[in-house]
Design an enzyme around this catalytic site. Structure first.
Site, PDB file in Angstrom:
ATOM      1  N   ASP A  22      -6.801  -3.976  -5.532  1.00 37.04           N
ATOM      2  CA  ASP A  22      -6.395  -2.705  -4.913  1.00 37.04           C
ATOM      3  C   ASP A  22      -4.969  -2.301  -5.276  1.00 37.04           C
ATOM      4  OD1 ASP A  22      -7.989  -4.494  -3.453  1.00 37.04           O
ATOM      5  OD2 ASP A  22      -7.332  -3.778  -1.509  1.00 37.04           O
TER       6      ASP A  22
ATOM      7  N   ASP B 135       0.800  -1.233   0.000  1.00 36.70           N
ATOM      8  CA  ASP B 135       0.000   0.000   0.000  1.00 36.70           C
ATOM      9  C   ASP B 135       0.832   1.281   0.000  1.00 36.70           C
ATOM     10  OD1 ASP B 135      -2.547  -1.185  -0.128  1.00 36.70           O
ATOM     11  OD2 ASP B 135      -2.539  -1.594   2.021  1.00 36.70           O
TER      12      ASP B 135
END
Ligand code: GLY
Length: 392
Positions: free
Chosen positions: A167, A112
């Site tokens: 994602d 991330d």
């Protein structure tokens, strides 16, 4: 009359009108409310970067599911306020919080990195290009690129070297940036490779997405699909779909590759075709009895993504279609059914979002990325329509 659960059946497209659900804030009121909520949080809990609320109160604990990934969103909102208001206080806060996130540029424990560094250091650099910011983004992009699993051609998640998520498309932008800033074609190639693998294995023929794909790390063979936050491995998690629209639009912006643009459009068309006219989906379109009718953070991401996508299209009719849909979502989210302006004591900006349904985290709450992408969409809409459009 409030939006009701039955408005959410995927086959229905009955419009619900925001004016039926209390009041709808105009752009300026929504920006002012967002500033108030963020100012309250960072004054009461300086330096803390929560992920979701519990009964409307920000949970100031570590994320129990994922390595902390949401600090960039709070910081990104401060950069938007700093840019829009030119208030030195916002600029000071934005710099301070960005600095708190700087060590994450070397974090090899998560996929991330883009979520953390693009809304913070990326926005700082876009406003004020400087060598320090450039170096942070290059290092962050290289760290992210280090997750390449060469046999399968994908960037792995923190779950396992054999796993990738939809994602992760939100975290290739920082690799593209790092490649451009350091003039490194190998980095660019890694980002492109991941996008093509995602397009091939995580996008279905009807434009819907898988949440997770598993590969054999030795041979690169695709093994199976899976989900964490959606209903089933073969269903469509709405936030993942919104990440796909946004992520492939970003990939097109960095590459000019029309297959990326086409993928973003197919993902957007699926979203539009399966969501009620007000633009807010449930957590998973295929779940026959969703626990909550709305996953408002998916809608906020989709609004920002559709506005960005519109900006990439040369055909006015196509661009208008996505822009109008993004604006329609924003109208819904500016109604007090969603924006918390008339919910005393609520600390987030946008209600009715869900973080992790299966793990019981942040259900029907505010989540930091929901607030951030709502604000980004407002900012984009105001920017795109400055000649005669909504005023901030
Ligand atoms: N970890 C990304 C998400 O929850 O959407």
């Amino acid at each position: 009359m409030a939006f009701s659960h039955r408005d959410h059946h995927p086959q229905r497209s009955a419009a619900s009108h925001p004016e039926d659900v209390g009041r709808t804030l105009d752009f300026g009121e929504a920006f002012a409310f967002a500033q108030q909520q963020v100012r309250n949080l960072i004054t009461k809990a300086p330096g803390q970067m929560p992920t979701y609320t519990e009964h409307g109160t920000w949970a100031l604990t570590d994320d129990p599911w994922a390595p902390t990934w949401s600090g960039g969103f709070l910081t990104g909102m401060m950069w938007i306020f700093a840019d829009r208001t030119q208030d030195p206080w916002w600029r000071q806060q934005a710099e301070r919080y960005s600095e708190l996130l700087e060590p994450r540029k070397a974090d090899t424990g998560t996929h991330d990195i883009g979520f953390v560094l693009e809304p913070s250091w990326g926005r700082w650099y876009d406003l004020d290009p400087n060598p320090r910011g450039r170096d942070v983004l290059i290092e962050g992009g290289r760290t992210m690129a280090g997750r390449l699993e060469a046999p399968g051609g994908y960037l792995s998640t923190w779950v396992d070297p054999g796993s990738t998520f939809i994602d992760v498309m939100m975290n290739v932008g920082i690799i593209f940036r790092a490649a451009a800033y350091s003039d490194d074609p190998e980095l660019h190639k890694i980002a492109v490779t991941h996008c093509h693998t995602t397009r091939r294995y995580l996008m279905r023929g009807d434009g819907s997405t898988l949440h997770e794909a598993w590969f054999d790390t030795a041979t690169g063979e695709f093994l199976r699909s899976a989900t964490h936050q959606g209903w089933r491995a073969d269903s469509t998690w709405s936030r993942g779909q919104a990440w796909a629209i946004y992520g492939f639009t970003t990939a097109y912006e960095h590459t000019g590759d029309h297959s990326m643009l086409d993928t973003a459009r197919r993902a957007a068309d699926y979203y539009i075709g399966h969501t009620p006219d007000h633009g807010v989906p449930p957590n998973d379109w295929n779940d026959p009895s969703p626990a909550q009718p709305f996953e408002a953070s998916a809608a906020a991401i989709a609004a920002a993504a559709m506005l960005r996508l519109a900006g990439c299209l040369s055909s006015t009719a196509d661009a208008d279609r996505y822009r109008d849909y993004g604006l329609r979502i924003l109208t819904t989210l500016r109604s007090t059914e969603f924006i918390a302006a008339d919910t005393p004591g609520w600390q987030g900006i946008i209600r009715h979002a869900t973080y992790h349904q299966r793990n019981g985290l942040g259900i029907d709450e505010s989540v930091m990325w929901g607030d951030y992408y709502f604000l980004e969409a407002l900012d984009l809409a105001a920017g795109q329509t400055r000649q005669g459009g909504p005023q901030v």
